[in-house]
Write a protein that holds these residues in place. Sequence first.
Motif, PDB file in Angstrom:
ATOM      1  N   ALA A  80      35.325  65.766  17.657  1.00 26.12           N
ATOM      2  CA  ALA A  80      34.959  66.924  18.470  1.00 26.12           C
ATOM      3  C   ALA A  80      35.719  66.923  19.791  1.00 26.12           C
ATOM      4  O   ALA A  80      36.139  65.870  20.275  1.00 26.12           O
ATOM      5  CB  ALA A  80      33.454  66.906  18.738  1.00 26.12           C
ATOM      6  N   GLU A  81      35.851  68.112  20.348  1.00 26.05           N
ATOM      7  CA  GLU A  81      36.468  68.224  21.671  1.00 26.05           C
ATOM      8  C   GLU A  81      35.445  67.865  22.747  1.00 26.05           C
ATOM      9  O   GLU A  81      34.251  68.083  22.570  1.00 26.05           O
ATOM     10  CB  GLU A  81      36.956  69.655  21.916  1.00 26.05           C
ATOM     11  CG  GLU A  81      38.201  70.011  21.151  1.00 26.05           C
ATOM     12  CD  GLU A  81      38.749  71.386  21.521  1.00 26.05           C
ATOM     13  OE1 GLU A  81      38.173  72.088  22.385  1.00 26.05           O
ATOM     14  OE2 GLU A  81      39.777  71.759  20.927  1.00 26.05           O
ATOM     15  N   GLN A  82      35.963  67.335  23.856  1.00 23.26           N
ATOM     16  CA  GLN A  82      35.110  67.082  25.009  1.00 23.26           C
ATOM     17  C   GLN A  82      34.670  68.424  25.577  1.00 23.26           C
ATOM     18  O   GLN A  82      35.418  69.404  25.531  1.00 23.26           O
ATOM     19  CB  GLN A  82      35.879  66.314  26.091  1.00 23.26           C
ATOM     20  CG  GLN A  82      36.260  64.923  25.714  1.00 23.26           C
ATOM     21  CD  GLN A  82      37.107  64.246  26.784  1.00 23.26           C
ATOM     22  OE1 GLN A  82      37.444  64.835  27.814  1.00 23.26           O
ATOM     23  NE2 GLN A  82      37.471  63.000  26.541  1.00 23.26           N
ATOM     24  N   LYS A  83      33.477  68.485  26.116  1.00 21.00           N
ATOM     25  CA  LYS A  83      32.973  69.737  26.690  1.00 21.00           C
ATOM     26  C   LYS A  83      33.856  70.170  27.857  1.00 21.00           C
ATOM     27  O   LYS A  83      34.202  69.378  28.708  1.00 21.00           O
ATOM     28  CB  LYS A  83      31.537  69.563  27.160  1.00 21.00           C
ATOM     29  CG  LYS A  83      30.593  69.218  26.025  1.00 21.00           C
ATOM     30  CD  LYS A  83      29.218  69.725  26.296  1.00 21.00           C
ATOM     31  CE  LYS A  83      28.231  69.218  25.287  1.00 21.00           C
ATOM     32  NZ  LYS A  83      28.156  69.836  24.063  1.00 21.00           N
ATOM     33  N   GLY A  84      34.256  71.438  27.837  1.00 25.28           N
ATOM     34  CA  GLY A  84      35.073  71.998  28.912  1.00 25.28           C
ATOM     35  C   GLY A  84      36.503  71.508  28.906  1.00 25.28           C
ATOM     36  O   GLY A  84      37.189  71.595  29.913  1.00 25.28           O
ATOM     37  N   SER A  85      36.967  70.982  27.782  1.00 26.94           N
ATOM     38  CA  SER A  85      38.319  70.430  27.712  1.00 26.94           C
ATOM     39  C   SER A  85      38.850  70.598  26.295  1.00 26.94           C
ATOM     40  O   SER A  85      38.100  70.858  25.359  1.00 26.94           O
ATOM     41  CB  SER A  85      38.278  68.942  28.072  1.00 26.94           C
ATOM     42  OG  SER A  85      39.506  68.331  27.791  1.00 26.94           O
ATOM     43  N   HIS A  86      40.145  70.471  26.167  1.00 26.40           N
ATOM     44  CA  HIS A  86      40.734  70.480  24.829  1.00 26.40           C
ATOM     45  C   HIS A  86      41.058  69.065  24.362  1.00 26.40           C
ATOM     46  O   HIS A  86      41.646  68.882  23.310  1.00 26.40           O
ATOM     47  CB  HIS A  86      41.993  71.360  24.799  1.00 26.40           C
ATOM     48  CG  HIS A  86      41.676  72.814  24.941  1.00 26.40           C
ATOM     49  ND1 HIS A  86      40.981  73.517  23.996  1.00 26.40           N
ATOM     50  CD2 HIS A  86      41.935  73.693  25.944  1.00 26.40           C
ATOM     51  CE1 HIS A  86      40.834  74.771  24.387  1.00 26.40           C
ATOM     52  NE2 HIS A  86      41.398  74.896  25.567  1.00 26.40           N
ATOM     53  N   LYS A  87      40.636  68.072  25.154  1.00 22.03           N
ATOM     54  CA  LYS A  87      40.819  66.680  24.757  1.00 22.03           C
ATOM     55  C   LYS A  87      39.737  66.297  23.754  1.00 22.03           C
ATOM     56  O   LYS A  87      38.629  66.823  23.798  1.00 22.03           O
ATOM     57  CB  LYS A  87      40.735  65.745  25.977  1.00 22.03           C
ATOM     58  CG  LYS A  87      41.881  65.890  26.940  1.00 22.03           C
ATOM     59  CD  LYS A  87      41.734  64.899  28.068  1.00 22.03           C
ATOM     60  CE  LYS A  87      42.898  65.014  29.033  1.00 22.03           C
ATOM     61  NZ  LYS A  87      42.790  64.017  30.108  1.00 22.03           N
ATOM     62  N   LEU A  88      40.061  65.362  22.883  1.00 19.16           N
ATOM     63  CA  LEU A  88      39.098  64.940  21.880  1.00 19.16           C
ATOM     64  C   LEU A  88      38.191  63.837  22.410  1.00 19.16           C
ATOM     65  O   LEU A  88      38.618  62.971  23.162  1.00 19.16           O
ATOM     66  CB  LEU A  88      39.819  64.454  20.622  1.00 19.16           C
ATOM     67  CG  LEU A  88      40.613  65.523  19.870  1.00 19.16           C
ATOM     68  CD1 LEU A  88      41.337  64.914  18.683  1.00 19.16           C
ATOM     69  CD2 LEU A  88      39.708  66.655  19.419  1.00 19.16           C
ATOM     70  N   ASP A  89      36.941  63.904  22.010  1.00 12.42           N
ATOM     71  CA  ASP A  89      35.959  62.878  22.335  1.00 12.42           C
ATOM     72  C   ASP A  89      35.805  62.015  21.090  1.00 12.42           C
ATOM     73  O   ASP A  89      34.999  62.317  20.208  1.00 12.42           O
ATOM     74  CB  ASP A  89      34.631  63.534  22.725  1.00 12.42           C
ATOM     75  CG  ASP A  89      33.568  62.536  23.112  1.00 12.42           C
ATOM     76  OD1 ASP A  89      33.831  61.308  23.026  1.00 12.42           O
ATOM     77  OD2 ASP A  89      32.467  62.966  23.494  1.00 12.42           O
ATOM     78  N   TYR A  90      36.584  60.950  21.006  1.00  9.07           N
ATOM     79  CA  TYR A  90      36.630  60.129  19.794  1.00  9.07           C
ATOM     80  C   TYR A  90      35.309  59.433  19.488  1.00  9.07           C
ATOM     81  O   TYR A  90      35.014  59.143  18.335  1.00  9.07           O
ATOM     82  CB  TYR A  90      37.773  59.110  19.891  1.00  9.07           C
ATOM     83  CG  TYR A  90      39.123  59.779  19.907  1.00  9.07           C
ATOM     84  CD1 TYR A  90      39.661  60.302  18.752  1.00  9.07           C
ATOM     85  CD2 TYR A  90      39.851  59.895  21.087  1.00  9.07           C
ATOM     86  CE1 TYR A  90      40.894  60.936  18.756  1.00  9.07           C
ATOM     87  CE2 TYR A  90      41.076  60.525  21.108  1.00  9.07           C
ATOM     88  CZ  TYR A  90      41.607  61.042  19.938  1.00  9.07           C
ATOM     89  OH  TYR A  90      42.819  61.683  19.942  1.00  9.07           O
ATOM     90  N   ALA A  91      34.486  59.184  20.485  1.00 12.84           N
ATOM     91  CA  ALA A  91      33.212  58.502  20.266  1.00 12.84           C
ATOM     92  C   ALA A  91      32.111  59.450  19.804  1.00 12.84           C
ATOM     93  O   ALA A  91      31.108  59.014  19.248  1.00 12.84           O
ATOM     94  CB  ALA A  91      32.775  57.792  21.544  1.00 12.84           C
ATOM     95  N   SER A  92      32.291  60.727  19.996  1.00 14.31           N
ATOM     96  CA  SER A  92      31.259  61.699  19.661  1.00 14.31           C
ATOM     97  C   SER A  92      30.996  61.778  18.158  1.00 14.31           C
ATOM     98  O   SER A  92      31.920  61.672  17.344  1.00 14.31           O
ATOM     99  CB  SER A  92      31.684  63.088  20.161  1.00 14.31           C
ATOM    100  OG  SER A  92      30.815  64.076  19.671  1.00 14.31           O
ATOM    101  N   ASP A  93      29.736  61.985  17.815  1.00 10.87           N
ATOM    102  CA  ASP A  93      29.336  62.197  16.418  1.00 10.87           C
ATOM    103  C   ASP A  93      28.961  63.660  16.189  1.00 10.87           C
ATOM    104  O   ASP A  93      28.233  63.983  15.250  1.00 10.87           O
ATOM    105  CB  ASP A  93      28.148  61.299  16.066  1.00 10.87           C
ATOM    106  CG  ASP A  93      28.544  59.847  15.909  1.00 10.87           C
ATOM    107  OD1 ASP A  93      29.702  59.576  15.572  1.00 10.87           O
ATOM    108  OD2 ASP A  93      27.684  58.977  16.132  1.00 10.87           O
TER     109      ASP A  93
END
Length: 138
Positions: A73-86
């Motif tokens: 998933a993308e980090q909130k408010g960003s186009h970077k990925l949140d690799y730890a997110s489920d």
Amino acid sequence: MKNKMLFTRKSIIIVLLIAGVIICSATASPAGPENDYTNLKVLPRNVSSKTLQSIMIDEFEDGLGVSCGFCHAEQKGSHKLDYASDAKPEKEIARNMMRMTLKLNAKYFQVHRPGLGDPGLVVTCTTCHQGKPRPNEN
């Protein structure tokens, strides 16, 4: 006089040895994880960056024909990925698929202690997916 001098030399040597041990232990880097990866549930927690990249690119990107954003998933408010997110269900599906392939390799192909990315694996993502996100797609 000789005994007093001998005692002083021994004391100095002992103090220097202790100081050396203290200095060495203080400057040694702490034994910790090799990486900063969090939320690893199937992959080993001490997976190296090189191995992780190989698994993600060779197994998942090539095997399923997808990019990182397919599972991450993308980090909130960003186009970077949140690799730890489920947040994306595809990530848990991928974990289940990893567990399945490891079990298949161990049970039916006697791969001793199989690990993702091992060149000796018989069943991999590509076995079924053949470059498609869903194996039954034409």
